[in-house]
Design a protein around this motif. Structure first.
Motif, PDB file in Angstrom:
ATOM      1  N   LEU A 130       0.817  -1.210   0.000  1.00 41.76           N
ATOM      2  CA  LEU A 130       0.000   0.000   0.000  1.00 41.76           C
ATOM      3  C   LEU A 130       0.855   1.265   0.000  1.00 41.76           C
ATOM      4  N   GLN A 131       2.104   1.138   0.438  1.00 43.82           N
ATOM      5  CA  GLN A 131       2.990   2.297   0.444  1.00 43.82           C
ATOM      6  C   GLN A 131       3.690   2.519  -0.894  1.00 43.82           C
ATOM      7  N   ARG A 132       3.569   1.580  -1.792  1.00 38.36           N
ATOM      8  CA  ARG A 132       4.184   1.749  -3.115  1.00 38.36           C
ATOM      9  C   ARG A 132       3.227   1.252  -4.202  1.00 38.36           C
ATOM     10  N   LEU A 133       2.022   1.808  -4.192  1.00 34.48           N
ATOM     11  CA  LEU A 133       1.025   1.452  -5.197  1.00 34.48           C
ATOM     12  C   LEU A 133       1.580   1.709  -6.594  1.00 34.48           C
ATOM     13  N   GLY A 134       1.240   0.823  -7.503  1.00 36.14           N
ATOM     14  CA  GLY A 134       1.739   0.946  -8.862  1.00 36.14           C
ATOM     15  C   GLY A 134       2.889   0.009  -9.133  1.00 36.14           C
ATOM     16  N   SER A 135       3.746  -0.185  -8.137  1.00 34.46           N
ATOM     17  CA  SER A 135       4.861  -1.116  -8.295  1.00 34.46           C
ATOM     18  C   SER A 135       4.708  -2.343  -7.392  1.00 34.46           C
ATOM     19  N   ALA A 136       3.662  -2.360  -6.572  1.00 34.89           N
ATOM     20  CA  ALA A 136       3.451  -3.487  -5.653  1.00 34.89           C
ATOM     21  C   ALA A 136       2.929  -4.695  -6.421  1.00 34.89           C
ATOM     22  N   PRO A 137       3.319  -5.888  -6.016  1.00 37.15           N
ATOM     23  CA  PRO A 137       2.795  -7.093  -6.671  1.00 37.15           C
ATOM     24  C   PRO A 137       1.297  -7.219  -6.407  1.00 37.15           C
ATOM     25  N   PRO A 138       0.543  -7.830  -7.328  1.00 35.37           N
ATOM     26  CA  PRO A 138      -0.897  -7.986  -7.133  1.00 35.37           C
ATOM     27  C   PRO A 138      -1.203  -8.943  -5.988  1.00 35.37           C
ATOM     28  N   LEU A 139      -2.414  -8.842  -5.498  1.00 37.92           N
ATOM     29  CA  LEU A 139      -2.867  -9.690  -4.397  1.00 37.92           C
ATOM     30  C   LEU A 139      -3.668 -10.855  -4.970  1.00 37.92           C
ATOM     31  N   PRO A 140      -3.275 -12.091  -4.687  1.00 43.65           N
ATOM     32  CA  PRO A 140      -4.058 -13.225  -5.201  1.00 43.65           C
ATOM     33  C   PRO A 140      -5.389 -13.340  -4.458  1.00 43.65           C
ATOM     34  N   ILE A 141      -6.484 -13.399  -5.219  1.00 43.71           N
ATOM     35  CA  ILE A 141      -7.824 -13.493  -4.651  1.00 43.71           C
ATOM     36  C   ILE A 141      -8.390 -14.871  -4.972  1.00 43.71           C
ATOM     37  N   LYS A 142      -8.590 -15.701  -3.951  1.00 42.32           N
ATOM     38  CA  LYS A 142      -9.004 -17.085  -4.175  1.00 42.32           C
ATOM     39  C   LYS A 142     -10.423 -17.144  -4.746  1.00 42.32           C
TER      40      LYS A 142
ATOM     41  N   PRO B  78      -6.986 -18.835  -7.914  1.00 40.84           N
ATOM     42  CA  PRO B  78      -6.870 -17.399  -7.651  1.00 40.84           C
ATOM     43  C   PRO B  78      -6.776 -16.573  -8.930  1.00 40.84           C
ATOM     44  N   ALA B  79      -7.033 -15.292  -8.777  1.00 38.07           N
ATOM     45  CA  ALA B  79      -6.784 -14.304  -9.822  1.00 38.07           C
ATOM     46  C   ALA B  79      -6.011 -13.151  -9.196  1.00 38.07           C
ATOM     47  N   ALA B  80      -5.237 -12.456 -10.017  1.00 40.30           N
ATOM     48  CA  ALA B  80      -4.408 -11.351  -9.529  1.00 40.30           C
ATOM     49  C   ALA B  80      -5.240 -10.084  -9.444  1.00 40.30           C
ATOM     50  N   ALA B  81      -5.334  -9.518  -8.254  1.00 34.36           N
ATOM     51  CA  ALA B  81      -6.088  -8.280  -8.044  1.00 34.36           C
ATOM     52  C   ALA B  81      -5.118  -7.138  -7.742  1.00 34.36           C
ATOM     53  N   GLU B  82      -5.289  -6.040  -8.442  1.00 32.90           N
ATOM     54  CA  GLU B  82      -4.452  -4.864  -8.211  1.00 32.90           C
ATOM     55  C   GLU B  82      -4.782  -4.268  -6.846  1.00 32.90           C
ATOM     56  N   LEU B  83      -3.747  -3.905  -6.099  1.00 37.31           N
ATOM     57  CA  LEU B  83      -3.970  -3.290  -4.793  1.00 37.31           C
ATOM     58  C   LEU B  83      -4.702  -1.961  -4.957  1.00 37.31           C
ATOM     59  N   LEU B  84      -5.663  -1.757  -4.096  1.00 36.94           N
ATOM     60  CA  LEU B  84      -6.463  -0.537  -4.109  1.00 36.94           C
ATOM     61  C   LEU B  84      -6.039   0.330  -2.932  1.00 36.94           C
ATOM     62  N   GLY B  85      -5.660   1.562  -3.200  1.00 36.65           N
ATOM     63  CA  GLY B  85      -5.212   2.447  -2.139  1.00 36.65           C
ATOM     64  C   GLY B  85      -6.301   2.800  -1.150  1.00 36.65           C
ATOM     65  N   LEU B  86      -5.897   3.070   0.088  1.00 41.44           N
ATOM     66  CA  LEU B  86      -6.822   3.464   1.145  1.00 41.44           C
ATOM     67  C   LEU B  86      -6.526   4.907   1.565  1.00 41.44           C
ATOM     68  N   PRO B  87      -7.560   5.628   1.991  1.00 43.91           N
ATOM     69  CA  PRO B  87      -7.338   7.031   2.418  1.00 43.91           C
ATOM     70  C   PRO B  87      -6.692   7.105   3.795  1.00 43.91           C
ATOM     71  N   LEU B  88      -5.422   6.679   3.858  1.00 45.65           N
ATOM     72  CA  LEU B  88      -4.687   6.662   5.125  1.00 45.65           C
ATOM     73  C   LEU B  88      -3.422   7.495   4.980  1.00 45.65           C
ATOM     74  N   PRO B  89      -3.041   8.217   6.020  1.00 47.95           N
ATOM     75  CA  PRO B  89      -1.781   8.975   5.975  1.00 47.95           C
ATOM     76  C   PRO B  89      -0.590   8.033   5.803  1.00 47.95           C
ATOM     77  N   THR B  90       0.389   8.468   5.082  1.00 46.65           N
ATOM     78  CA  THR B  90       1.597   7.669   4.875  1.00 46.65           C
ATOM     79  C   THR B  90       2.269   7.328   6.199  1.00 46.65           C
ATOM     80  N   SER B  91       2.221   8.269   7.125  1.00 49.12           N
ATOM     81  CA  SER B  91       2.860   8.030   8.425  1.00 49.12           C
ATOM     82  C   SER B  91       2.168   6.902   9.182  1.00 49.12           C
ATOM     83  N   GLU B  92       0.851   6.808   9.038  1.00 48.09           N
ATOM     84  CA  GLU B  92       0.119   5.742   9.743  1.00 48.09           C
ATOM     85  C   GLU B  92       0.501   4.371   9.189  1.00 48.09           C
ATOM     86  N   LEU B  93       0.636   4.263   7.872  1.00 51.74           N
ATOM     87  CA  LEU B  93       1.062   3.003   7.264  1.00 51.74           C
ATOM     88  C   LEU B  93       2.478   2.642   7.679  1.00 51.74           C
TER      89      LEU B  93
END
Length: 636
Positions: free
Chosen positions: A131-143, A405-420
């Motif tokens: 979540l801290q590097r959206l766009g370059s993060a590997p996808p999440l497998p969704i069973k 499974p299928a590869a799901a792109e990580l979806l960003g959350l409205p969280l401050p970077t410092s909190e993550l």
């Protein structure tokens, strides 16, 4: 995973037929003697009725308890690994038998929960890093999503576009219409909006604080869902609703059909599948009102099965979901060569025929029976895959539930970077803490905590708990309940010494030995040929008609377990062969990743004891398949 173990896993999942449990109350201590490979120094286990509990070393340096079906355990160790299995049967009271078995079962459940918690921490760490590097993060497998899509990206509105008429599923169209008629036109849109808002409102919180909830042996730990699990569930819920909204048909490669004439469904079988389909449809309607957080997964699987059932009823041939892992480079994939293909095919056909009997039974088809059909059909169809002139066939491991499974792109959350970032640091610290706590609780040590000592530790712990309420010492209680007391320390940490100690201390009703596969085959040949001829032919790997060298064994020449006095001489030849394989491995390292060097060194290690009249290596049979009725044998 070797094919034989793949077959045994499949057999354990869908065709376990064991002898009736003995009504007398006893448990058995099992000693499995040494052989090259895992547990080369021998192994210990404890058996209650048709369940075997045993401890194995896992990474990172932990001793983990496993439970196996007794017939599968004997096949794996006595047949595939070609080891003698020795057993003592200990007579006990009904109450103590139940209490002791409960102790092992409870340890199993609690340890599984603790290791699942550790895995949840790792999942949280991986997710928050992504979540801290959206766009370059590997996808999440969704069973489950892989039955419909290969890739998925969630958006606030319905994401997946409706398929073309040729790609539209009549089953999902019918389900969609039924939901709208039952719950209203806006129900699905509102349900999806709720899932989206729930996902966007997620906060990174630990499922459990290991510092405040230190794992205690034999205690359950109250936990919440992990951050990664809650995130994955909501993403899965969104995906399931998108698939339903688009009325997508499952991907053609995710469905299997057996078009053989022998597998054609008759009218009664088709009616039974139709009845199961109607009950599944009703369950999916009820699921839409479920309050569980992971309702998206059963919805996806149910929709895929609806489509498969409709296809089966319409075509007259069984159609099921593919239950194999789709990764072509799966390290657990089994390789079966051309010579073993007929036997493997026959075995899989027998398993499929046994599971298919559920369609002819007067009992209604249920979830378990239908799952058995899926598993056996998947195993059978894997053996029918085209090989394109390859001399071997790759068999992928089967899954206990439909989880493609299928590869799901990580979806960003409205969280401050410092909190993550803070959460990631916290999770990293908790992983270190929890690993340390588990290490102190289950840390493996060859001399003080191994497969033998841990069995005695649990037995003595159970006795100590009973003695505390009876007002007697642990030793006195053990003498009353078991006939004697065996400490977990000292030389009892060696499995064969522990076996001898039990034989001279506990109250036994009988002792037994189960001969390994090679020895059983030799005994059969004695009835067909002169003994001297069998002994000569089977004394070495070059002329043996029973053993064929396989890639799991280091190269060797003589079987030294058959005779004692020639052992040092034969061991010398084996040592020379192992040295030759190791020398070859030095030159072949660039293209075999050190495989021959590793096996050569292993061969040297197991050959050296032969010079001192001690045998470890016995050869293994990884391509061995269970014979028909193996689960009915009374040997175990």
């Amino acid at each position: 995973m070797r094919f034989a173990k793949w077959a045994m896993v499949l057999g354990s999942l869908i065709w376990i037929t064991v002898a009736e449990a003995d009504q007398s109350r006893h448990f058995e201590f099992l000693y499995i003697d040494a052989n090259e490979g895992s547990a080369s120094g021998g192994h210990a286990a404890i058996k209650f009725d048709q369940q075997v509990f045993h401890f194995q070393h896992i990474e990172p340096g932990l001793l983990r308890l496993y439970r196996n079906d007794a017939a599968a355990f004997e096949f794996a160790y006595g047949f595939q690994e070609n080891r003698n299995i020795y057993g003592h049967r200990i007579e006990v009271s009904e109450d103590f038998f139940q209490t002791l078995r409960d102790t092992f079962s409870r340890r199993l459940f609690i340890q599984n929960q603790q290791l699942s918690l550790l895995q949840a921490l790792y999942d949280d760490q991986a997710l928050v890093a992504g979540l801290q590097r959206l766009g370059s993060a590997p996808p999440l497998p969704i069973k489950g999503l892989g039955y419909f899509l290969k890739q998925y990206r969630a958006t606030e509105a319905f994401t997946v576009e409706a398929g073309k008429p040729s790609n539209s599923s009549q089953a999902l169209q019918q389900l969609h219409e039924a939901i709208v008629n039952e719950y209203g036109e806006d129900f699905l849109a509102a349900k999806r909006q709720q899932a989206w808002q729930t996902l966007q409102a997620l906060k990174p919180e630990l499922a459990v604080n290991p510092s405040a909830n230190e794992p205690k042996d034999m205690r359950f730990t109250a936990t919440n869902s992990s951050f990664a699990e809650r995130y994955r569930n909501q993403l899965l819920n969104l995906a399931a609703l998108d698939v339903l909204h688009a009325r997508l048909s499952p991907l053609s490669e995710s469905l299997l059909e057996i078009p053989e004439a022998a597998c054609k469904l008759n009218s009664a079988q088709r009616a039974k599948l139709q009845d199961f389909r109607q009950r599944l449809f009703a369950d999916l309607m009820t699921l839409m009102r479920s309050q569980r957080s992971d309702w998206g997964y059963p919805l996806l699987v149910g929709m895929a099965r609806l489509h498969a059932l409709d296809h089966a009823v319409a075509s007259g041939y069984l159609s099921v979901l593919d239950r194999s892992r789709p990764e072509s480079d799966d390290p657990q994939a089994a390789i079966i060569d051309e010579d073993n293909l007929p036997a493997a095919l026959q075995y899989s056909q027998e398993l499929f025929a046994a599971a298919s009997k559920q369609l002819d039974s007067p009992i209604a088809l249920d979830e378990l029976a239908y799952s058995e059909l899926e598993l056996s059909a998947t195993a059978l169809m894997q053996l029918h895959k085209p090989r394109h002139e390859q001399q071997s066939l790759q068999l992928l491991p089967l899954t206990s539930t439909p989880s493609r499974p299928a590869a799901a792109e990580l979806l960003g959350l409205p969280l401050p970077t410092s909190e993550l970032a803070d959460f990631q640091n916290s999770v990293t610290q908790q992983i270190e803490t929890y690993q340390s706590q588990l290490q102190s609780l289950y840390g493996y040590n060859l001399l003080s905590r191994n497969c033998a000592t841990e069995i005695f530790r649990l037995i003595n712990q159970t006795v100590a708990d009973i003695s505390a309420t009876a007002g007697e010492s642990t030793i006195q209680a053990s003498q009353r309940l078991l006939g004697g007391y065996v400490d977990e320390g000292g030389l009892n940490m060696i499995p064969f010494i522990a076996y001898d100690q039990i034989g001279s201390t506990y109250r036994l009703s009988t002792s037994f030995q189960r001969q390994p596969y090679r020895e059983r085959q030799r005994q059969q040949r004695y009835r067909q040929m002169p003994q001297w001829q069998v002994d000569l032919q089977e004394s070495n790997t070059l002329s043996s008609s029973i053993y064929q060298w396989n890639g799991d064994d280091a190269a060797f020449l003589f079987f030294t377990q058959d005779q004692l006095w020639p052992r040092p001489l034969q061991g010398g030849f084996n040592l020379a062969v192992a040295g030759g394989q190791g020398l070859y491995g030095l030159f072949s390292w660039p293209w075999d990743d050190g495989d021959n060097l590793h096996k050569g060194l292993k061969g040297i290690v197991v050959s050296l004891p032969e010079l001192l009249f001690f045998n470890i290596r016995k050869g293994s049979f990884p391509g061995l398949l269970p014979e028909t009725g193996i689960y009915r044998r009374e040997a175990f």
